[in-house]
Design a protein around this motif. Structure first.
Motif, mmCIF file in Angstrom:
data_model
loop_
_atom_site.group_PDB
_atom_site.id
_atom_site.type_symbol
_atom_site.label_atom_id
_atom_site.label_comp_id
_atom_site.label_asym_id
_atom_site.label_seq_id
_atom_site.Cartn_x
_atom_site.Cartn_y
_atom_site.Cartn_z
ATOM 1 N N TYR B 33 0.839 -1.200 0.000
ATOM 2 C CA TYR B 33 0.000 0.000 0.000
ATOM 3 C C TYR B 33 0.874 1.249 0.000
ATOM 4 O O TYR B 33 1.965 1.254 0.578
ATOM 5 N N TYR B 35 0.352 5.212 1.259
ATOM 6 C CA TYR B 35 -0.480 6.211 1.932
ATOM 7 C C TYR B 35 0.223 7.559 1.852
ATOM 8 O O TYR B 35 1.458 7.639 1.926
ATOM 9 N N LEU B 90 3.896 6.961 3.153
ATOM 10 C CA LEU B 90 4.065 5.744 3.935
ATOM 11 C C LEU B 90 3.746 4.523 3.081
ATOM 12 O O LEU B 90 2.693 4.470 2.444
ATOM 13 N N PRO B 97 -5.189 -9.155 6.489
ATOM 14 C CA PRO B 97 -5.512 -8.001 7.340
ATOM 15 C C PRO B 97 -5.656 -8.346 8.817
ATOM 16 O O PRO B 97 -5.329 -7.535 9.674
ATOM 17 N N GLU B 98 -6.135 -9.554 9.115
ATOM 18 C CA GLU B 98 -6.313 -9.901 10.527
ATOM 19 C C GLU B 98 -4.984 -10.038 11.247
ATOM 20 O O GLU B 98 -4.928 -10.070 12.466
ATOM 21 N N ARG B 99 -3.913 -10.102 10.492
ATOM 22 C CA ARG B 99 -2.586 -10.129 11.106
ATOM 23 C C ARG B 99 -1.986 -8.742 11.212
ATOM 24 O O ARG B 99 -0.896 -8.570 11.744
ATOM 25 N N GLY B 100 -2.698 -7.760 10.680
ATOM 26 C CA GLY B 100 -2.219 -6.403 10.798
ATOM 27 C C GLY B 100 -1.448 -5.940 9.580
ATOM 28 O O GLY B 100 -1.296 -6.663 8.597
ATOM 29 N N TYR B 101 -1.000 -4.724 9.658
ATOM 30 C CA TYR B 101 -0.277 -4.080 8.584
ATOM 31 C C TYR B 101 1.075 -3.624 9.117
ATOM 32 O O TYR B 101 1.159 -3.147 10.245
ATOM 33 N N PHE B 103 4.084 -0.980 8.573
ATOM 34 C CA PHE B 103 4.429 0.277 7.906
ATOM 35 C C PHE B 103 5.931 0.464 7.851
ATOM 36 O O PHE B 103 6.659 0.098 8.782
ATOM 37 N N GLY B 104 6.389 1.060 6.745
ATOM 38 C CA GLY B 104 7.772 1.478 6.641
ATOM 39 C C GLY B 104 7.990 2.770 7.408
ATOM 40 O O GLY B 104 7.058 3.347 7.987
#
Lengths: 116, 112
Positions: B33, B35, B90, B97-101, B103-104
């Motif tokens: 993704y 952002y 970002l 998704p249930e394991r989360g995301y 981010f760099g």
């Protein structure tokens, strides 16, 4: 269109006090995420809440999810200065078939400042 | 450590001069993704790749493009940056998704 609203947007706390940040969202979802962001930095994952009634705790922070009320809370216990940051909630919605879009919609963020 | 790496951390570009931001991941996540986060605002999704499938958000300006040559890398191209494009960009990844995301660290873009 999914709307995610946090309140308060600004929170000034004294060390040692308790407070709660609220996150309301407008569309059915059972996936809610809390992130912390320090100034100029990226997002740090705090909690992933995946079902109605989910409660998670880490240190002085505790998050809960009520999917019926479309509400999540982030409770701060005995605040310390190191908790000063911006806190975001984010919601991940599903389509009619139940598949996650896998996209986050964020609340506006709550800027928390903890004073001595 | 497995992670999401964004380069550069800070990028200054001239008004109208094309710029590319990069993101790499060692997590082998199939979804990536981009952002955009403007000052004092929440992150806003620009687009994402599900494997090689590109998904653009309806309100993402045409000025923004993306490439994903392989699982590990994803690029954000801004064809003609304007002053309003100054922001933190970002990159995030997810397998489920249930394991989360994840981010760099972000790239802060300044347009002069």
């Amino acid at each position: 269109e999914l709307k995610v609203e946090q309140n308060p947007l600004f929170l000034s706390m004294q060390e040692g006090k308790n407070y709660t940040i609220y996150c309301n969202y407008s569309t059915t979802s059972d996936r809610l995420y809390w992130y912390r962001q320090d100034p100029g930095k990226s997002l740090e994952s705090l909690f992933v809440l995946l079902s109605n009634g989910a409660v998670k705790q880490e240190g002085r922070l505790m998050a809960s999810l009520d999917t019926k009320a479309r509400l999540s809370t982030l409770h701060i216990t005995a605040a310390v200065h190191d908790l000063s940051a911006t806190y975001f909630c984010a919601v991940d919605i599903r389509n009619a078939g139940g598949t996650s879009y896998g996209k986050l919609t964020f609340g506006q963020g709550t800027i928390l400042t903890v004073h001595p | 450590d497995a992670m999401v790496i964004q380069n550069p951390r800070y990028q200054v570009t001239q008004f109208g001069k094309p710029v590319t931001l990069s993101c790499s991941q060692t997590l082998n996540h199939n979804v990536m993704y981009w952002y955009q986060q403007k000052s004092s605002q929440a992150p806003k999704l620009l687009f994402h790749y599900y494997d090689k499938d590109f998904n653009n958000e309806a309100d993402t300006p045409d000025n923004f493009q993306s490439r994903r040559p392989n699982t590990s890398f994803c690029f954000l191209d801004i064809r003609s940056p304007g002053l309003g494009d100054a922001a933190m960009y970002l990159c995030a990844t997810s397998s489920r998704p249930e394991r989360g995301y994840t981010f760099g660290s972000g790239t802060r873009l300044t347009v002069v």
